[in-house]
Each structure stands twice: as structure tokens, then as C-alpha cells.
Design a protein around this motif. Structure first.
Motif, PDB file in Angstrom:
ATOM      1  N   SER A   6       0.827  -1.203   0.000  1.00 15.99           N
ATOM      2  CA  SER A   6       0.000   0.000   0.000  1.00 15.99           C
ATOM      3  C   SER A   6       0.865   1.258   0.000  1.00 15.99           C
ATOM      4  O   SER A   6       0.600   2.202  -0.759  1.00 15.99           O
ATOM      5  N   LYS A   7       1.916   1.267   0.819  1.00 12.93           N
ATOM      6  CA  LYS A   7       2.811   2.422   0.862  1.00 12.93           C
ATOM      7  C   LYS A   7       3.549   2.595  -0.463  1.00 12.93           C
ATOM      8  O   LYS A   7       3.706   3.718  -0.948  1.00 12.93           O
ATOM      9  N   LEU A   8       3.993   1.489  -1.041  1.00 13.45           N
ATOM     10  CA  LEU A   8       4.680   1.560  -2.331  1.00 13.45           C
ATOM     11  C   LEU A   8       3.735   2.073  -3.411  1.00 13.45           C
ATOM     12  O   LEU A   8       4.126   2.881  -4.254  1.00 13.45           O
ATOM     13  N   ASN A   9       2.495   1.624  -3.370  1.00 15.05           N
ATOM     14  CA  ASN A   9       1.513   2.056  -4.365  1.00 15.05           C
ATOM     15  C   ASN A   9       1.228   3.553  -4.244  1.00 15.05           C
ATOM     16  O   ASN A   9       1.149   4.254  -5.251  1.00 15.05           O
ATOM     17  N   GLU A  10       1.111   4.048  -3.021  1.00 17.31           N
ATOM     18  CA  GLU A  10       0.891   5.484  -2.806  1.00 17.31           C
ATOM     19  C   GLU A  10       2.077   6.295  -3.322  1.00 17.31           C
ATOM     20  O   GLU A  10       1.901   7.330  -3.970  1.00 17.31           O
ATOM     21  N   THR A  38       9.186   4.065 -11.845  1.00 19.44           N
ATOM     22  CA  THR A  38       9.412   2.775 -12.499  1.00 19.44           C
ATOM     23  C   THR A  38      10.099   1.801 -11.542  1.00 19.44           C
ATOM     24  O   THR A  38       9.758   0.616 -11.503  1.00 19.44           O
ATOM     25  N   LYS A  39      11.041   2.312 -10.768  1.00 26.32           N
ATOM     26  CA  LYS A  39      11.715   1.461  -9.784  1.00 26.32           C
ATOM     27  C   LYS A  39      10.727   0.989  -8.711  1.00 26.32           C
ATOM     28  O   LYS A  39      10.779  -0.167  -8.280  1.00 26.32           O
ATOM     29  N   ILE A  40       9.827   1.865  -8.286  1.00 25.12           N
ATOM     30  CA  ILE A  40       8.816   1.500  -7.298  1.00 25.12           C
ATOM     31  C   ILE A  40       7.863   0.458  -7.884  1.00 25.12           C
ATOM     32  O   ILE A  40       7.507  -0.521  -7.222  1.00 25.12           O
ATOM     33  N   LEU A  41       7.474   0.638  -9.148  1.00 24.83           N
ATOM     34  CA  LEU A  41       6.591  -0.324  -9.806  1.00 24.83           C
ATOM     35  C   LEU A  41       7.253  -1.696  -9.887  1.00 24.83           C
ATOM     36  O   LEU A  41       6.597  -2.723  -9.702  1.00 24.83           O
ATOM     37  N   TYR A  42       8.550  -1.718 -10.133  1.00 27.40           N
ATOM     38  CA  TYR A  42       9.285  -2.978 -10.154  1.00 27.40           C
ATOM     39  C   TYR A  42       9.199  -3.662  -8.788  1.00 27.40           C
ATOM     40  O   TYR A  42       8.975  -4.874  -8.703  1.00 27.40           O
ATOM     41  N   LYS A  43       9.338  -2.892  -7.718  1.00 26.08           N
ATOM     42  CA  LYS A  43       9.252  -3.452  -6.368  1.00 26.08           C
ATOM     43  C   LYS A  43       7.849  -3.999  -6.098  1.00 26.08           C
ATOM     44  O   LYS A  43       7.689  -5.052  -5.483  1.00 26.08           O
ATOM     45  N   ILE A  44       6.819  -3.270  -6.554  1.00 19.46           N
ATOM     46  CA  ILE A  44       5.437  -3.722  -6.371  1.00 19.46           C
ATOM     47  C   ILE A  44       5.222  -5.041  -7.101  1.00 19.46           C
ATOM     48  O   ILE A  44       4.657  -5.990  -6.547  1.00 19.46           O
ATOM     49  N   GLN A  55      -3.108 -13.013  -2.633  1.00 16.99           N
ATOM     50  CA  GLN A  55      -3.037 -12.528  -1.254  1.00 16.99           C
ATOM     51  C   GLN A  55      -3.018 -11.023  -1.198  1.00 16.99           C
ATOM     52  O   GLN A  55      -3.519 -10.424  -0.263  1.00 16.99           O
ATOM     53  N   LEU A  56      -2.452 -10.374  -2.207  1.00 17.66           N
ATOM     54  CA  LEU A  56      -2.371  -8.917  -2.210  1.00 17.66           C
ATOM     55  C   LEU A  56      -3.665  -8.272  -2.688  1.00 17.66           C
ATOM     56  O   LEU A  56      -3.867  -7.085  -2.530  1.00 17.66           O
ATOM     57  N   GLN A  57      -4.571  -9.037  -3.283  1.00 18.65           N
ATOM     58  CA  GLN A  57      -5.826  -8.482  -3.762  1.00 18.65           C
ATOM     59  C   GLN A  57      -6.753  -8.096  -2.609  1.00 18.65           C
ATOM     60  O   GLN A  57      -7.691  -7.363  -2.807  1.00 18.65           O
ATOM     61  N   ALA A  58      -6.484  -8.573  -1.409  1.00 20.21           N
ATOM     62  CA  ALA A  58      -7.324  -8.239  -0.264  1.00 20.21           C
ATOM     63  C   ALA A  58      -7.256  -6.773   0.090  1.00 20.21           C
ATOM     64  O   ALA A  58      -8.015  -6.282   0.911  1.00 20.21           O
ATOM     65  N   ASN A  59      -6.374  -6.037  -0.549  1.00 17.88           N
ATOM     66  CA  ASN A  59      -6.167  -4.614  -0.271  1.00 17.88           C
ATOM     67  C   ASN A  59      -7.325  -3.773  -0.639  1.00 17.88           C
ATOM     68  O   ASN A  59      -8.169  -3.690  -1.261  1.00 17.88           O
TER      69      ASN A  59
END
Length: 59
Positions: A6-10, A38-44, A55-59
Motif C-alpha cells: 500500500s505504501k509503495l503504491n501510494e 518505475t523502480k517503485i513499480l518494479y518493487k510492487i 493474497q495482495l488483492q485483499a487490499n
């Protein structure tokens, strides 16, 4: 993990918005913001792969 995603997405969304807003005034800063996003998207995406997207869809 969900909190980290969630923090990475924000952060990703903020960087993309910044890049868009800077596009007309400062191309270099806009490009740098897009690069960081782009680097953050890679981490996500890596997090989705490791944990599993269901499991991450529960967000």
C-alpha cells in the motif's frame, strides 16, 4: 506485506502525478520522477510475484 504494498503504491502514484505535472516546466525532473516511479513499480511487481497476487488483492 499488504501495508508495504500500500505504501509503495501510494508513493508510485505520487511520483507519476509529479512527473505529469512537471512535464511542461522541467523535463529533467519529470524524467527523474518517472524513473523513480518505475523502480517503485518494479518493487510492487516483485512483491506480487513473491507473495502471490491473490493474497495482495485483499487490499
Amino acid at each position: 506485506m499488504l501495508q508495504k504494498k500500500s505504501k509503495l503504491n501510494e508513493k508510485y502514484l505520487r511520483l507519476i502525478e509529479d512527473a505529469y505535472n512537471l512535464r511542461q516546466t522541467d523535463h529533467a525532473l519529470s524524467d527523474f520522477s518517472e524513473y523513480k516511479a518505475t523502480k517503485i513499480l518494479y518493487k510492487i511487481n516483485k512483491l506480487k510475484f513473491v507473495v502471490g497476487d491473490t493474497q495482495l488483492q485483499a487490499n
